[in-house]
Design a protein around this motif. Structure first.
Motif, PDB file in Angstrom:
ATOM      1  N   GLU A   1       0.825  -1.210   0.000  1.00  0.00           N
ATOM      2  CA  GLU A   1       0.000   0.000   0.000  1.00  0.00           C
ATOM      3  C   GLU A   1       0.862   1.263   0.000  1.00  0.00           C
ATOM      4  OE1 GLU A   1      -2.392  -0.482   3.438  1.00  0.00           O
ATOM      5  OE2 GLU A   1      -3.779  -1.913   2.505  1.00  0.00           O
ATOM      6  N   ALA A   2       2.070   1.165   0.560  1.00  0.00           N
ATOM      7  CA  ALA A   2       2.973   2.307   0.591  1.00  0.00           C
ATOM      8  C   ALA A   2       3.768   2.463  -0.697  1.00  0.00           C
ATOM      9  CB  ALA A   2       3.926   2.177   1.779  1.00  0.00           C
ATOM     10  N   GLY A   3       3.600   1.523  -1.649  1.00  0.00           N
ATOM     11  CA  GLY A   3       4.265   1.636  -2.934  1.00  0.00           C
ATOM     12  C   GLY A   3       5.375   0.648  -3.179  1.00  0.00           C
ATOM     13  N   SER A   4       5.583  -0.305  -2.290  1.00  0.00           N
ATOM     14  CA  SER A   4       6.650  -1.283  -2.475  1.00  0.00           C
ATOM     15  C   SER A   4       6.287  -2.289  -3.563  1.00  0.00           C
ATOM     16  CB  SER A   4       6.921  -2.022  -1.157  1.00  0.00           C
ATOM     17  OG  SER A   4       7.873  -3.049  -1.352  1.00  0.00           O
ATOM     18  N   THR A   5       7.267  -2.640  -4.376  1.00  0.00           N
ATOM     19  CA  THR A   5       7.092  -3.676  -5.394  1.00  0.00           C
ATOM     20  C   THR A   5       8.067  -4.833  -5.198  1.00  0.00           C
ATOM     21  OG1 THR A   5       8.635  -2.518  -6.879  1.00  0.00           O
ATOM     22  CG2 THR A   5       6.278  -1.988  -7.092  1.00  0.00           C
ATOM     23  N   SER A   6       8.865  -4.777  -4.150  1.00  0.00           N
ATOM     24  CA  SER A   6       9.896  -5.786  -3.909  1.00  0.00           C
ATOM     25  C   SER A   6       9.314  -7.023  -3.255  1.00  0.00           C
ATOM     26  CB  SER A   6      10.993  -5.199  -3.016  1.00  0.00           C
ATOM     27  OG  SER A   6      11.944  -6.190  -2.663  1.00  0.00           O
ATOM     28  N   PRO A   7       9.731  -8.224  -3.683  1.00  0.00           N
ATOM     29  CA  PRO A   7       9.355  -9.431  -2.933  1.00  0.00           C
ATOM     30  C   PRO A   7      10.016  -9.397  -1.561  1.00  0.00           C
ATOM     31  CG  PRO A   7      11.006  -9.942  -4.600  1.00  0.00           C
ATOM     32  CD  PRO A   7      10.595  -8.524  -4.843  1.00  0.00           C
ATOM     33  N   ILE A   8       9.347  -9.946  -0.573  1.00  0.00           N
ATOM     34  CA  ILE A   8       9.830  -9.878   0.807  1.00  0.00           C
ATOM     35  C   ILE A   8      10.314 -11.249   1.262  1.00  0.00           C
ATOM     36  CG2 ILE A   8       9.230  -9.330   3.191  1.00  0.00           C
ATOM     37  CD1 ILE A   8       9.288  -6.924   1.308  1.00  0.00           C
ATOM     38  N   GLY A   9      11.518 -11.262   1.821  1.00  0.00           N
ATOM     39  CA  GLY A   9      12.075 -12.478   2.392  1.00  0.00           C
ATOM     40  C   GLY A   9      11.936 -12.453   3.907  1.00  0.00           C
ATOM     41  N   ARG A  10      13.052 -12.312   4.606  1.00  0.00           N
ATOM     42  CA  ARG A  10      13.014 -12.290   6.060  1.00  0.00           C
ATOM     43  C   ARG A  10      12.389 -11.001   6.582  1.00  0.00           C
ATOM     44  NH1 ARG A  10      18.830 -14.084   8.370  1.00  0.00           N
ATOM     45  NH2 ARG A  10      17.750 -13.652  10.343  1.00  0.00           N
ATOM     46  N   ILE A  11      11.574 -11.137   7.615  1.00  0.00           N
ATOM     47  CA  ILE A  11      10.968  -9.993   8.290  1.00  0.00           C
ATOM     48  C   ILE A  11      11.363 -10.074   9.753  1.00  0.00           C
ATOM     49  CG2 ILE A  11       8.831  -8.841   8.959  1.00  0.00           C
ATOM     50  CD1 ILE A  11       7.514 -10.076   6.487  1.00  0.00           C
TER      51      ILE A  11
ATOM     52  N   VAL B   1       9.167  -1.799  15.526  1.00  0.00           N
ATOM     53  CA  VAL B   1       9.731  -1.581  14.194  1.00  0.00           C
ATOM     54  C   VAL B   1       9.855  -2.914  13.458  1.00  0.00           C
ATOM     55  CG1 VAL B   1      11.635  -0.605  12.859  1.00  0.00           C
ATOM     56  CG2 VAL B   1      11.073   0.360  15.107  1.00  0.00           C
ATOM     57  N   PHE B   2       9.337  -2.954  12.234  1.00  0.00           N
ATOM     58  CA  PHE B   2       9.497  -4.113  11.354  1.00  0.00           C
ATOM     59  C   PHE B   2      10.549  -3.796  10.298  1.00  0.00           C
ATOM     60  CE2 PHE B   2       5.269  -4.655  13.076  1.00  0.00           C
ATOM     61  CZ  PHE B   2       5.147  -6.031  13.241  1.00  0.00           C
ATOM     62  N   PHE B   3      11.518  -4.709  10.150  1.00  0.00           N
ATOM     63  CA  PHE B   3      12.532  -4.627   9.104  1.00  0.00           C
ATOM     64  C   PHE B   3      12.200  -5.698   8.076  1.00  0.00           C
ATOM     65  CE2 PHE B   3      14.399  -3.168  13.024  1.00  0.00           C
ATOM     66  CZ  PHE B   3      15.243  -2.114  12.686  1.00  0.00           C
ATOM     67  N   ALA B   4      11.794  -5.288   6.883  1.00  0.00           N
ATOM     68  CA  ALA B   4      11.472  -6.242   5.819  1.00  0.00           C
ATOM     69  C   ALA B   4      12.634  -6.278   4.824  1.00  0.00           C
ATOM     70  CB  ALA B   4      10.187  -5.835   5.108  1.00  0.00           C
ATOM     71  N   HIS B   5      13.131  -7.467   4.544  1.00  0.00           N
ATOM     72  CA  HIS B   5      14.280  -7.633   3.651  1.00  0.00           C
ATOM     73  C   HIS B   5      13.859  -8.390   2.396  1.00  0.00           C
ATOM     74  CE1 HIS B   5      17.079  -6.409   6.891  1.00  0.00           C
ATOM     75  NE2 HIS B   5      16.196  -7.002   7.666  1.00  0.00           N
ATOM     76  N   ASN B   6      14.513  -8.078   1.296  1.00  0.00           N
ATOM     77  CA  ASN B   6      14.228  -8.824   0.068  1.00  0.00           C
ATOM     78  C   ASN B   6      14.943 -10.174   0.129  1.00  0.00           C
ATOM     79  OD1 ASN B   6      16.941  -8.449  -0.688  1.00  0.00           O
ATOM     80  ND2 ASN B   6      16.473  -6.672  -1.956  1.00  0.00           N
ATOM     81  N   PRO B   7      14.696 -11.075  -0.829  1.00  0.00           N
ATOM     82  CA  PRO B   7      15.326 -12.406  -0.769  1.00  0.00           C
ATOM     83  C   PRO B   7      16.849 -12.364  -0.768  1.00  0.00           C
ATOM     84  CG  PRO B   7      13.457 -12.452  -2.268  1.00  0.00           C
ATOM     85  CD  PRO B   7      13.671 -10.999  -1.904  1.00  0.00           C
ATOM     86  N   GLN B   8      17.457 -11.277  -1.243  1.00  0.00           N
ATOM     87  CA  GLN B   8      18.909 -11.160  -1.243  1.00  0.00           C
ATOM     88  C   GLN B   8      19.449 -10.664   0.105  1.00  0.00           C
ATOM     89  OE1 GLN B   8      16.980  -9.776  -3.953  1.00  0.00           O
ATOM     90  NE2 GLN B   8      17.277 -11.834  -4.810  1.00  0.00           N
ATOM     91  N   GLY B   9      18.553 -10.257   1.003  1.00  0.00           N
ATOM     92  CA  GLY B   9      18.975  -9.798   2.321  1.00  0.00           C
ATOM     93  C   GLY B   9      19.072  -8.301   2.468  1.00  0.00           C
ATOM     94  N   ASP B  10      18.825  -7.536   1.398  1.00  0.00           N
ATOM     95  CA  ASP B  10      18.858  -6.079   1.493  1.00  0.00           C
ATOM     96  C   ASP B  10      17.568  -5.566   2.116  1.00  0.00           C
ATOM     97  OD1 ASP B  10      21.369  -5.838   0.208  1.00  0.00           O
ATOM     98  OD2 ASP B  10      20.403  -5.980  -1.757  1.00  0.00           O
ATOM     99  N   LEU B  11      17.667  -4.455   2.808  1.00  0.00           N
ATOM    100  CA  LEU B  11      16.490  -3.852   3.406  1.00  0.00           C
ATOM    101  C   LEU B  11      15.546  -3.376   2.305  1.00  0.00           C
ATOM    102  CD1 LEU B  11      15.257  -2.993   6.152  1.00  0.00           C
ATOM    103  CD2 LEU B  11      16.305  -0.749   5.790  1.00  0.00           C
ATOM    104  N   ALA B  12      14.280  -3.819   2.368  1.00  0.00           N
ATOM    105  CA  ALA B  12      13.293  -3.467   1.350  1.00  0.00           C
ATOM    106  C   ALA B  12      12.175  -2.589   1.887  1.00  0.00           C
ATOM    107  CB  ALA B  12      12.681  -4.731   0.745  1.00  0.00           C
ATOM    108  N   GLY B  13      12.009  -2.541   3.206  1.00  0.00           N
ATOM    109  CA  GLY B  13      10.951  -1.723   3.764  1.00  0.00           C
ATOM    110  C   GLY B  13      11.031  -1.649   5.271  1.00  0.00           C
TER     111      GLY B  13
ATOM    112  N   TYR C   1       3.040   3.096  10.136  1.00  0.00           N
ATOM    113  CA  TYR C   1       3.646   3.990   9.157  1.00  0.00           C
ATOM    114  C   TYR C   1       4.650   3.169   8.352  1.00  0.00           C
ATOM    115  CZ  TYR C   1       1.697   7.700  12.103  1.00  0.00           C
ATOM    116  OH  TYR C   1       0.845   8.509  12.825  1.00  0.00           O
ATOM    117  N   ALA C   2       4.358   2.928   7.076  1.00  0.00           N
ATOM    118  CA  ALA C   2       5.157   2.022   6.248  1.00  0.00           C
ATOM    119  C   ALA C   2       5.946   2.799   5.207  1.00  0.00           C
ATOM    120  CB  ALA C   2       4.248   1.000   5.564  1.00  0.00           C
ATOM    121  N   PHE C   3       7.186   2.349   4.942  1.00  0.00           N
ATOM    122  CA  PHE C   3       8.076   3.021   3.999  1.00  0.00           C
ATOM    123  C   PHE C   3       8.805   2.000   3.135  1.00  0.00           C
ATOM    124  CE2 PHE C   3       7.777   5.581   7.819  1.00  0.00           C
ATOM    125  CZ  PHE C   3       7.529   6.862   7.325  1.00  0.00           C
ATOM    126  N   PRO C   4       8.629   2.039   1.811  1.00  0.00           N
ATOM    127  CA  PRO C   4       9.470   1.208   0.934  1.00  0.00           C
ATOM    128  C   PRO C   4      10.898   1.743   0.940  1.00  0.00           C
ATOM    129  CG  PRO C   4       7.508   2.037  -0.208  1.00  0.00           C
ATOM    130  CD  PRO C   4       7.640   2.812   1.056  1.00  0.00           C
TER     131      PRO C   4
END
Length: 258
Positions: A81-91, A109-121, A136-139
């Motif tokens: 909903e905040a505009g993210s298009t990245s697939p999410i791996g570890r949260i 605080v939630f740290f959402a990472h993409n499958p490669q381990g980079d911070l995605a949101g 409050y969500a941020f891509p």
């Protein structure tokens, strides 16, 4: 800012009110940083720590997000909903744990990472004394500085303190390494910084030994947060600050709604 092992955070929270009266407070606090699911989710440590089960110290994923969907789905939906298009791996979730079944989390605080381990949101889940919660969500995926401190801004849309109306905007600054964490939040209204808050902490592996070494701090964590906030509210009232009522029928007073 890649995922880290399950951690115990020992640090302090500080608030400084600048307007209309100067006021500050500090208190020590214990938090945990864990994966919400998957093979990296923390193991329970006997009676000392329980993940989604009772323990002296425990963390339940049902205490966060929405009652209507699993926590992972809720995180993914908020980021989408905040505009993210990245697939999410570890949260990973950073929050104050339950102590003997009781907890109060002003900010999780939630740290959402993409499958490669980079911070995605990032998601900042704010709670108030009325049982309301707001996310409050941020891509992050379009940024080139995944490993650097994150600077984020958004309009305030949720009632938190009776000494602040629901207007203005927040400015977040968050940084985290394998052993240090810092989150600062400023409330800005009409170009002025009304309130600033900071949570600083050191990370230790979430193991029985770390919990036992910080036993007194951990054991009094919920009480310190809850009654510390009430005590400071009384001091502010005695200083003559005006109070504002929450907006009835909104997420301000509807537990678990976002």
């Amino acid at each position: 800012m890649t995922p880290t092992a399950a951690s115990l955070l020992i640090g302090q929270v500080g608030h400084t009110r600048r307007l209309p009266r100067h006021h500050s407070l500090r208190y020590r606090v214990a938090s945990v940083l864990v994966d919400i699911d998957g093979p990296e989710a923390p193991r329970s440590e006997g009676w000392v720590f329980g993940f989604n089960r009772p323990g002296l110290v425990s963390l339940y994923t049902k205490d966060h997000g929405s009652d209507k969907s699993p926590l992972r789905s809720w995180v993914e939906q908020r980021l989408k909903e905040a505009g993210s298009t990245s697939p999410i791996g570890r949260i990973q979730l950073l929050a104050a744990p339950r102590i003997l079944g009781l907890a109060f989390n002003p900010v999780s605080v939630f740290f959402a990472h993409n499958p490669q381990g980079d911070l995605a949101g990032l998601i900042f889940e704010v709670s108030n004394f009325h049982g309301g919660r707001c996310a409050y969500a941020f891509p992050i995926e379009d940024r080139a500085d995944h490993e650097d401190a994150q600077y984020l801004e958004t309009s305030k849309r949720f009632f938190v303190s009776p000494f602040n109306p629901v207007d203005g905007h927040y400015r977040f600054r968050l940084s985290r390494t394998d052993d240090q964490y810092r989150l600062s939040i400023q409330l800005i209204r009409d170009g002025d910084v009304v309130l600033s808050a900071a949570h600083t902490a050191r990370l230790k592996p979430l193991q029985r030994r770390a919990l036992q070494s910080a036993a007194w701090l951990v054991a009094t964590n919920t009480t310190r947060i809850f009654f510390g906030i009430l005590w400071e509210a009384l001091r502010l009232r005695l200083k003559g600050l005006a109070t504002f009522a929450p907006r009835r029928g909104t997420s301000d007073t509807l537990p678990g709604r976002h």
